[in-house]
Design an enzyme around this catalytic site. Structure first.
Site, PDB file in Angstrom:
ATOM      1  N   HIS A 265      33.646  14.147  49.303  1.00 58.45           N
ATOM      2  CA  HIS A 265      33.982  15.242  48.564  1.00 58.45           C
ATOM      3  C   HIS A 265      33.200  15.462  47.442  1.00 58.45           C
ATOM      4  O   HIS A 265      32.566  16.378  47.144  1.00 58.45           O
ATOM      5  CB  HIS A 265      35.592  15.231  47.987  1.00 58.45           C
ATOM      6  N   GLU A 266      32.954  14.655  46.454  1.00 56.28           N
ATOM      7  CA  GLU A 266      32.259  14.539  45.230  1.00 56.28           C
ATOM      8  C   GLU A 266      30.914  14.797  45.502  1.00 56.28           C
ATOM      9  O   GLU A 266      29.969  15.337  45.077  1.00 56.28           O
ATOM     10  CB  GLU A 266      32.598  13.245  44.672  1.00 56.28           C
ATOM     11  N   HIS A 269      29.954  18.489  45.961  1.00 54.10           N
ATOM     12  CA  HIS A 269      29.861  18.993  44.689  1.00 54.10           C
ATOM     13  C   HIS A 269      28.362  18.328  44.313  1.00 54.10           C
ATOM     14  O   HIS A 269      27.475  19.210  43.828  1.00 54.10           O
ATOM     15  CB  HIS A 269      30.686  18.418  43.404  1.00 54.10           C
ATOM     16  N   GLU A 295      34.299  24.118  45.042  1.00 51.66           N
ATOM     17  CA  GLU A 295      35.268  23.530  46.109  1.00 51.66           C
ATOM     18  C   GLU A 295      34.933  23.813  47.421  1.00 51.66           C
ATOM     19  O   GLU A 295      35.003  23.031  48.364  1.00 51.66           O
ATOM     20  CB  GLU A 295      36.525  23.802  45.642  1.00 51.66           C
TER      21      GLU A 295
END
Length: 500
Positions: A265-266, A269, A295
């Site tokens: 997830h990160e 980003h 997101e």
């Protein structure tokens, strides 16, 4: 002075603002990764001082001079237009907040984060409550300063998702919630149950770190030269330009899923920030289009790719070789386990289907708090009631309930809705990506993420914040934001998984 020279002068000035912003971000990063606990007061003073200096630059006569100069010019290119619009908005927002109050707010946020960490550890909301009350009061006043009187929450929402309103969100989230509840109910009524207990085991931090790093490198996060991975109570990403983009995770030795999926997830980003063009340095536009668009990238990598059969067709053998717990477990069983639908208490551990319900709860809570429709003493009770109503679960303590997220301690009211918006953007973008890369699934199965990441860079990342989210989603997909693609994606994926 001609226009071109003036633009270069403005960029040099904005670099100073960026330097201060990066310095403040670095101090915040260090506060949660390395800083000794007793250093919090001095650190908060440092942050307060630098924030004051940043405020002065943002609201200076020089900045007003730039704004006045360019406001009288019609033939600006799109980049310069976006740059002037951004600095004008920042100037007007900052000028309407008294400097002393703005600086004190930064200090109080640092203290609030420390209090939140203690409160979560001891599982007592009362420790955090007075700090939260202060943060809410600040945000109410700020929104009023900016002219949002009837619905103060719109002022905060606009910070993270420019142009979005509660009126629009109520409609979109209403449609989303109805579909989620329907699909969730069908799954509950089915006889097709999924077991994930075999994933519990003894997973060393080092093994998780190595596997996580392997995945991050493969999907396109530059870990070697422009990134790093650290540990924090709550996983996050921060950056100081596109060549220093850092992510954190949190390890659980009994279950590798929290760390691995938070890293993916990160990493999403991080890839976004690392792909921002060098040319946007000194423009105030060298970041994502919005938090919702950000997101869309993190949740695209985490869920649409990271929890797909194609993704694990490539990565599962590496996990199978590493962990004895997976001996004899076939890929299909593993795939079903990581996609198991089970209403839970913790947002960051929620399955892909129920996750947005966690966000809707926070969205509803924030609207009530910012518009003074709820007393702060009632926050834990109302939180627990909503969890019981929407998800059928109820927290036994505040750490698993209202204290589970760091966002409110940092004043990030209006941020949470962007997570669910990211799901919507991501699915709509994915629909277009599949059209233009028809063999995407074959590429992912073979461990080739380059085409997908290149497509995202060319269609999303390269624009930084030049385009507003509504403009960007229209440019990429040819349509306005719609919930239908995410709803179709969920029904297709989980309909097949659970035979509903």
């Amino acid at each position: 002075m001609n226009k071109k020279t003036k633009i270069e002068e403005l960029k040099e000035y904005l670099k100073k603002v960026e330097y201060l912003g990066s310095s403040i971000s670095l101090l915040h990063w260090d506060s949660v990764v390395n800083m000794p606990k007793d250093a919090i007061e001095y650190r908060s003073e440092m942050i307060g001082y630098l924030t004051g200096e940043s405020y002065k630059l943002t609201t200076s006569e020089k900045m007003k001079e730039f704004i006045d100069y360019f406001s009288g010019i019609d033939d600006l290119d799109n980049l310069t237009k976006a740059m002037i619009e951004k600095i004008t908005k920042d100037y007007n927002y900052a000028m309407k907040i008294p400097e002393a109050e703005y600086v004190q707010y930064e200090i109080d946020k640092a203290l609030a984060q420390s209090a939140w960490e203690e409160a979560k550890k001891k599982k007592y909301f009362s420790i955090f409550k007075p700090h939260l009350a202060k943060i809410i009061a600040y945000n109410k006043r700020f929104s009023e300063y900016w002219g949002f009187v009837n619905n103060k929450y719109d002022g905060l929402l606009d910070i993270y998702e420019p142009g979005m309103t509660t009126e629009r969100l109520d409609v979109v989230f209403g449609e989303l919630r109805e579909s989620l509840v329907d699909l969730l109910q069908r799954i509950k009524n089915s006889n097709n149950k999924t077991d994930d207990t075999f994933l519990k085991g003894n997973y060393s931090v080092e093994s998780q770190r190595k596997l996580g790093e392997t995945i991050l490198r493969q999907i396109g996060y530059d870990y070697e030269k422009r990134g790093r991975i650290d540990v924090s109570e709550h996983p996050f990403t921060t950056n100081f330009g596109n060549k220093d983009v850092r992510i954190t995770t949190k390890y659980d030795t009994s279950d590798f899923r929290p760390a691995i999926f938070s890293m993916i997830h990160e990493g999403g980003h991080g890839i976004y920030e690392q792909n921002i063009p060098d040319e946007l340095e000194g423009t105030s536009l060298g970041s994502g289009a919005s938090m919702g668009m950000h997101e869309s990238q993190s949740r695209f990598y985490e869920n649409i790719l990271g929890k797909s059969m194609e993704f694990w067709s490539y990565f599962y053998p590496k996990f199978h070789e590493t962990y004895k717990e997976l001996e004899g477990v076939e890929l299909i069983s593993f795939y079903k386990a990581i996609n198991r639908v089970e209403p839970s208490l913790i947002r960051i551990d929620a399955d892909e289907l129920t996750y947005s319900l966690h966000i809707i709860i926070r969205y509803e809570m924030e609207k009530l708090l910012i518009n003074s429709d709820i007393n702060i003493d009632d926050v834990p009770r109302l939180w627990n009631e909503k969890y019981k109503e929407y998800l059928g679960v109820e927290p036994e303590n505040d750490a698993d309930g209202v204290l589970q997220d760091v966002h409110w301690s940092g004043g990030d009211f209006g941020y949470f809705p962007t997570y669910a918006l990211g799901n919507l953007y991501g699915a709509q973008i994915f629909n277009k990506l599949k059209e233009e890369i028809p063999d995407w699934n074959q590429k992912i199965c073979s461990g080739d993420f380059s085409s997908v990441t290149k497509w995202l860079k060319e269609n999303i990342h390269q624009y930084g914040a030049i385009l507003k989210p509504a403009e960007l989603i229209k440019k990429v997909t040819g349509e306005e934001l719609s919930a239908k693609y995410f709803i179709e994606y969920l029904n297709d994926k989980f309909g097949k998984l659970y035979g509903v």
